[in-house]
Design a protein around this motif. Structure first.
Motif, mmCIF file in Angstrom:
data_model
loop_
_atom_site.group_PDB
_atom_site.id
_atom_site.type_symbol
_atom_site.label_atom_id
_atom_site.label_comp_id
_atom_site.label_asym_id
_atom_site.label_seq_id
_atom_site.Cartn_x
_atom_site.Cartn_y
_atom_site.Cartn_z
ATOM 1 N N SER B 51 0.835 -1.199 0.000
ATOM 2 C CA SER B 51 0.000 0.000 0.000
ATOM 3 C C SER B 51 0.865 1.242 0.000
ATOM 4 O O SER B 51 1.861 1.323 0.690
ATOM 5 N N CYS B 52 0.469 2.196 -0.816
ATOM 6 C CA CYS B 52 1.019 3.532 -0.654
ATOM 7 C C CYS B 52 0.058 4.267 0.256
ATOM 8 O O CYS B 52 -1.128 4.029 0.210
ATOM 9 N N ALA B 53 0.576 5.142 1.071
ATOM 10 C CA ALA B 53 -0.252 5.758 2.096
ATOM 11 C C ALA B 53 -1.390 6.534 1.469
ATOM 12 O O ALA B 53 -1.228 7.190 0.451
ATOM 13 N N ALA B 54 -2.539 6.453 2.082
ATOM 14 C CA ALA B 54 -3.711 7.172 1.586
ATOM 15 C C ALA B 54 -3.507 8.658 1.791
ATOM 16 O O ALA B 54 -2.716 9.083 2.615
ATOM 17 N N VAL B 59 -7.560 10.504 5.336
ATOM 18 C CA VAL B 59 -7.332 10.059 6.704
ATOM 19 C C VAL B 59 -7.999 11.014 7.686
ATOM 20 O O VAL B 59 -8.619 10.588 8.672
ATOM 21 N N ASP B 60 -7.917 12.304 7.404
ATOM 22 C CA ASP B 60 -8.532 13.273 8.317
ATOM 23 C C ASP B 60 -10.034 13.127 8.357
ATOM 24 O O ASP B 60 -10.643 13.189 9.421
ATOM 25 N N LYS B 61 -10.614 12.938 7.179
ATOM 26 C CA LYS B 61 -12.073 12.761 7.154
ATOM 27 C C LYS B 61 -12.483 11.530 7.937
ATOM 28 O O LYS B 61 -13.482 11.532 8.667
ATOM 29 N N VAL B 62 -11.694 10.463 7.779
ATOM 30 C CA VAL B 62 -12.001 9.233 8.509
ATOM 31 C C VAL B 62 -11.923 9.493 10.010
ATOM 32 O O VAL B 62 -12.806 9.083 10.766
ATOM 33 N N CYS B 63 -10.878 10.183 10.421
ATOM 34 C CA CYS B 63 -10.727 10.497 11.849
ATOM 35 C C CYS B 63 -11.933 11.271 12.357
ATOM 36 O O CYS B 63 -12.464 10.997 13.433
ATOM 37 N N PRO B 80 -3.166 7.508 12.477
ATOM 38 C CA PRO B 80 -3.654 6.520 11.507
ATOM 39 C C PRO B 80 -3.501 5.084 11.981
ATOM 40 O O PRO B 80 -4.183 4.188 11.498
ATOM 41 N N GLN B 81 -2.611 4.868 12.936
ATOM 42 C CA GLN B 81 -2.419 3.492 13.367
ATOM 43 C C GLN B 81 -3.352 3.095 14.497
ATOM 44 O O GLN B 81 -3.360 1.951 14.903
ATOM 45 N N THR B 82 -4.095 4.056 15.004
ATOM 46 C CA THR B 82 -4.987 3.711 16.118
ATOM 47 C C THR B 82 -6.019 2.710 15.647
ATOM 48 O O THR B 82 -6.673 2.916 14.639
ATOM 49 N N THR B 83 -6.157 1.632 16.386
ATOM 50 C CA THR B 83 -7.219 0.707 16.033
ATOM 51 C C THR B 83 -8.509 1.171 16.686
ATOM 52 O O THR B 83 -8.494 1.910 17.666
ATOM 53 N N ILE B 117 -11.084 -4.250 8.338
ATOM 54 C CA ILE B 117 -10.748 -2.900 8.770
ATOM 55 C C ILE B 117 -10.612 -2.886 10.274
ATOM 56 O O ILE B 117 -11.569 -3.119 10.988
ATOM 57 N N SER B 118 -9.419 -2.632 10.742
ATOM 58 C CA SER B 118 -9.265 -2.560 12.187
ATOM 59 C C SER B 118 -8.625 -1.265 12.639
ATOM 60 O O SER B 118 -8.750 -0.902 13.789
ATOM 61 N N CYS B 119 -7.948 -0.558 11.729
ATOM 62 C CA CYS B 119 -7.396 0.715 12.138
ATOM 63 C C CYS B 119 -7.703 1.761 11.081
ATOM 64 O O CYS B 119 -8.170 1.452 9.986
ATOM 65 N N ILE B 120 -7.408 2.980 11.417
ATOM 66 C CA ILE B 120 -7.820 4.102 10.580
ATOM 67 C C ILE B 120 -7.110 4.086 9.232
ATOM 68 O O ILE B 120 -7.700 4.390 8.184
ATOM 69 N N GLN B 121 -5.854 3.683 9.261
ATOM 70 C CA GLN B 121 -5.102 3.661 8.008
ATOM 71 C C GLN B 121 -5.727 2.681 7.026
ATOM 72 O O GLN B 121 -5.878 2.974 5.845
ATOM 73 N N GLU B 122 -6.103 1.521 7.533
ATOM 74 C CA GLU B 122 -6.717 0.527 6.650
ATOM 75 C C GLU B 122 -8.009 1.045 6.060
ATOM 76 O O GLU B 122 -8.308 0.829 4.882
#
Lengths: 96, 135
Positions: B51-54, B59-63, B80-83, B117-122
């Motif tokens: 994966s290349c980083a999103a 990521v901000d919107k997801v957060c 982003p790594q927070t599950t 999907i377990s963390c924000i990055q995923e």
């Protein structure tokens, strides 16, 4: 536990989550106020069951999942406009 | 009793090198289930990708959505790594979060993707992939 970051969900847990998802998707198709009511109700019901029902009680869980599926089918039909629930608390009669 | 735990560390350095070589490929890291499902890795969806980083705004919107769904206090830090389980979400909350993300980005997440999907990055990576394949 193992190295995987994924939680190891059993088949039954996956069924329950799929059912929950189905409810949320069906709720989208109703009117906005009804939708929030449905979401609140469904989420409350699922959470209550998750804390109260013993996870080894497969028979009861399967029954709940079956019942949920039937309710979901009814909800999906375009004629259904809403969902309501009735809480009955059985009061224990004290005998002296 | 001796126990061995192997940790998957996604080494970002090697990913960056590969990114330089392959610029516009959107690839996905495989989490091959070690011992989770007996048998062979699934051949249907080829998951051996990197994966290349999103994008940051994804990521901000997801957060943002996660914060709203879980009603987190504003000072709670989200990386982003927070599950989701770190933030106190159970599996029902995760389903709700994914549904919220579906709506926000106007995508449909398939059943088998949802469980990964377990963390924000995923989540952000999956969203990027779906948005890219939709357009």
């Amino acid at each position: 536990m193992g190295a995987s970051t994924k939680p190891r969900l059993s088949g039954m847990q996956l069924q329950v989550l799929a059912l929950y998802r189905g409810f949320l998707r069906a709720a989208r198709m109703k009117s906005p106020e009804e939708r929030s009511r449905i979401e609140a109700l469904v989420s409350q019901e699922f959470r209550r069951n998750s804390s109260q029902v013993d996870r080894k009680n497969y028979l009861y869980i399967e029954y709940l999942v079956r019942r949920g599926k039937k309710q979901l089918d009814q909800l999906k039909s375009p004629e259904t406009v809403g969902l309501a629930s009735l809480n009955v608390e059985a009061s224990q009669a004290k005998t002296s | 009793m001796a126990s061995v735990s192997a940790n998957f560390v996604c080494s970002r350095t090697s990913v960056r090198l590969l990114n330089q070589m392959m610029t516009s490929k959107s690839l996905r890291l495989a989490t091959v289930g070690w011992g989770r499902t007996p048998g062979f890795p699934r051949l249907t969806s080829s998951r051996f990708q990197i994966s290349c980083a999103a994008k940051k705004e994804t990521v901000d919107k997801v957060c943002e959505i996660v914060r709203k769904q879980l009603a987190l206090p504003a000072d709670k830090e989200i990386t982003p790594q927070t599950t989701f389980t770190d933030l106190g979400a159970d599996s029902l909350d995760t389903v709700e979060i994914v549904m919220g993300l579906e709506e926000e980005f106007d995508i449909t997440v398939q059943e088998d993707n949802q469980d990964n999907i377990s963390c924000i990055q995923e989540a952000a990576d999956l969203i990027e992939q779906l948005v890219a394949s939709k357009s």
